[in-house]
Write an enzyme that holds these catalytic residues in place. Structure first.
Site, PDB file in Angstrom:
ATOM      1  N   LYS A  30      55.229 -65.909  17.366  1.00 55.30           N
ATOM      2  CA  LYS A  30      56.510 -65.929  17.676  1.00 55.30           C
ATOM      3  C   LYS A  30      57.669 -66.818  17.912  1.00 55.30           C
ATOM      4  O   LYS A  30      58.840 -67.029  18.015  1.00 55.30           O
ATOM      5  CB  LYS A  30      56.626 -64.882  19.275  1.00 55.30           C
ATOM      6  CG  LYS A  30      56.053 -63.759  18.495  1.00 55.30           C
ATOM      7  CD  LYS A  30      57.316 -63.225  18.415  1.00 55.30           C
ATOM      8  CE  LYS A  30      56.548 -61.692  17.917  1.00 55.30           C
ATOM      9  NZ  LYS A  30      58.356 -60.876  17.320  1.00 55.30           N
TER      10      LYS A  30
ATOM     11  N   HIS B  34      47.720 -54.037  25.942  1.00 56.40           N
ATOM     12  CA  HIS B  34      48.768 -55.091  26.833  1.00 56.40           C
ATOM     13  C   HIS B  34      47.871 -54.273  27.978  1.00 56.40           C
ATOM     14  O   HIS B  34      47.595 -53.355  28.699  1.00 56.40           O
ATOM     15  CB  HIS B  34      50.134 -55.111  26.423  1.00 56.40           C
ATOM     16  CG  HIS B  34      51.103 -55.594  25.317  1.00 56.40           C
ATOM     17  ND1 HIS B  34      51.007 -55.497  24.676  1.00 56.40           N
ATOM     18  CD2 HIS B  34      50.221 -57.242  25.018  1.00 56.40           C
ATOM     19  CE1 HIS B  34      50.895 -56.033  23.233  1.00 56.40           C
ATOM     20  NE2 HIS B  34      50.598 -56.961  23.879  1.00 56.40           N
TER      21      HIS B  34
ATOM     22  N   SER C 180      58.849 -62.907  22.073  1.00 54.37           N
ATOM     23  CA  SER C 180      57.611 -62.775  23.426  1.00 54.37           C
ATOM     24  C   SER C 180      57.749 -63.671  25.031  1.00 54.37           C
ATOM     25  O   SER C 180      57.641 -65.124  24.195  1.00 54.37           O
ATOM     26  CB  SER C 180      56.183 -62.357  22.973  1.00 54.37           C
ATOM     27  OG  SER C 180      55.567 -62.201  24.318  1.00 54.37           O
ATOM     28  N   SER C 181      57.809 -63.229  25.548  1.00 53.85           N
ATOM     29  CA  SER C 181      56.980 -64.567  26.890  1.00 53.85           C
ATOM     30  C   SER C 181      55.901 -65.197  26.754  1.00 53.85           C
ATOM     31  O   SER C 181      55.968 -66.313  27.468  1.00 53.85           O
ATOM     32  CB  SER C 181      56.880 -64.055  28.386  1.00 53.85           C
ATOM     33  OG  SER C 181      56.182 -63.257  28.500  1.00 53.85           O
ATOM     34  N   CYS C 182      55.342 -65.106  25.647  1.00 55.83           N
ATOM     35  CA  CYS C 182      53.926 -66.046  25.811  1.00 55.83           C
ATOM     36  C   CYS C 182      54.130 -66.870  25.149  1.00 55.83           C
ATOM     37  O   CYS C 182      53.212 -68.117  24.728  1.00 55.83           O
ATOM     38  CB  CYS C 182      52.689 -64.789  24.735  1.00 55.83           C
ATOM     39  SG  CYS C 182      53.850 -64.768  23.004  1.00 55.83           S
TER      40      CYS C 182
ATOM     41  N   PRO D 158      61.881 -60.673  26.662  1.00 62.14           N
ATOM     42  CA  PRO D 158      61.251 -60.199  27.711  1.00 62.14           C
ATOM     43  C   PRO D 158      60.203 -60.530  28.459  1.00 62.14           C
ATOM     44  O   PRO D 158      59.252 -61.098  27.896  1.00 62.14           O
ATOM     45  CB  PRO D 158      61.388 -58.297  26.683  1.00 62.14           C
ATOM     46  CG  PRO D 158      60.770 -59.134  25.746  1.00 62.14           C
ATOM     47  CD  PRO D 158      61.375 -60.156  25.358  1.00 62.14           C
ATOM     48  N   THR D 159      60.024 -59.969  29.360  1.00 56.63           N
ATOM     49  CA  THR D 159      58.323 -60.227  30.648  1.00 56.63           C
ATOM     50  C   THR D 159      58.075 -58.851  29.624  1.00 56.63           C
ATOM     51  O   THR D 159      57.573 -58.491  28.684  1.00 56.63           O
ATOM     52  CB  THR D 159      58.625 -60.388  31.657  1.00 56.63           C
ATOM     53  OG1 THR D 159      57.805 -60.392  32.576  1.00 56.63           O
ATOM     54  CG2 THR D 159      58.799 -58.694  31.868  1.00 56.63           C
TER      55      THR D 159
ATOM     56  N   TYR E 119      49.851 -64.448  18.034  1.00 55.15           N
ATOM     57  CA  TYR E 119      51.111 -64.017  18.293  1.00 55.15           C
ATOM     58  C   TYR E 119      52.178 -64.923  18.813  1.00 55.15           C
ATOM     59  O   TYR E 119      52.917 -65.220  18.495  1.00 55.15           O
ATOM     60  CB  TYR E 119      50.518 -62.980  19.332  1.00 55.15           C
ATOM     61  CG  TYR E 119      52.044 -62.209  19.514  1.00 55.15           C
ATOM     62  CD1 TYR E 119      52.075 -61.476  18.408  1.00 55.15           C
ATOM     63  CD2 TYR E 119      52.780 -61.734  20.382  1.00 55.15           C
ATOM     64  CE1 TYR E 119      53.053 -60.499  18.548  1.00 55.15           C
ATOM     65  CE2 TYR E 119      53.537 -61.197  21.105  1.00 55.15           C
ATOM     66  CZ  TYR E 119      54.044 -60.178  19.953  1.00 55.15           C
ATOM     67  OH  TYR E 119      54.935 -59.252  20.282  1.00 55.15           O
TER      68      TYR E 119
END
Length: 222
Positions: A144, A183, A111-113, A167-168, A140
């Site tokens: 990741k 989201h 994840s991009s986070c 991914p974005t 989260y």
């Protein structure tokens, strides 16, 4: 278990019912891959023994990890431990069991986070892990990061073809449209849809309006 038999390598699509998993299932089905899927009721990803038994029995060549506990800002803020514990445990179980069962290739959908919060665009992979993540989804994000590092460490120490894709923000079919846990893209679509149905002239959207977000349709990602 759904096993679509072909003469190609077996791909275990972990989390095939979710947003990303279902998109990959649609895409891979067109390519006639030998796709393996299993329901949550049959294999508990939080139980390493369950995961190992499944891998030993099914013998996939490739594992694509899409499964996870997901949610929007509100869900992450209210349940930080659940997001950190469950996602870390699922990732550790599937990565380690795949390694022990000598899976040929492991693709971790991250994840991009995981990118640091206060960095300048364009984002580059070498800045991952160099700063603090967005506090609203910290649990989260760190789970990741652990998943990414597990794959990276196996690649370094054992020369395994285990890696992550980042991914974005994704949206599309099978997204979560519950305003309590959705989201950003799904929540915006749901709010605007409700406003249109009820002829509302005003929609409340969180934030200052200054943030820039990038969205991608999940089928384009797949």
């Amino acid at each position: 278990m759904d096993n679509k038999t072909t003469n190609k390598k077996k791909v275990w699509l972990v989390g095939h019912n979710g947003l990303v998993g279902s998109a990959l299932l649609r895409r891979l089905s067109k390519e006639n891959y030998n796709i393996l899927t299993v329901e949550r009721s049959d294999v508990d990803l939080l139980n390493q023994l369950d995961v190992e038994k499944w891998l030993i029995t099914s013998k996939p060549d490739v594992v694509i990890m899409c499964a996870g506990k997901v949610g929007g800002i509100k869900a992450n803020l209210s349940s930080p431990y659940d997001f950190l514990y469950e996602n870390t445990t699922m990732l550790a179980n599937v990565v380690n069991s795949s390694f022990k069962c000598n899976v040929e290739k492991f693709i971790n959908i991250s994840s991009s986070c995981i990118y640091p919060r206060n960095v300048k665009n364009p984002l580059k992979e070498d800045i991952i892990g160099t700063g603090t993540v967005e506090p609203t989804n910290e649990g989260y994000a760190y789970s990741k990061l652990i998943g990414l590092k597990l794959c990276e460490a196996l690649a370094i120490q054992y020369n395994k073809n285990f890696f992550s894709i980042i991914p974005t923000n994704l949206y599309g079919p099978n997204d979560n449209f519950d305003l309590e846990t959705a989201h950003v893209p799904a929540a915006l679509l749901k709010k605007l849809h409700i406003a249109k149905l009820n002829n509302k002239s005003f929609v409340e959207i969180w934030g200052s309006g200054k943030a820039i977000r990038e969205f991608m349709h999940v089928d384009e990602f797949a």
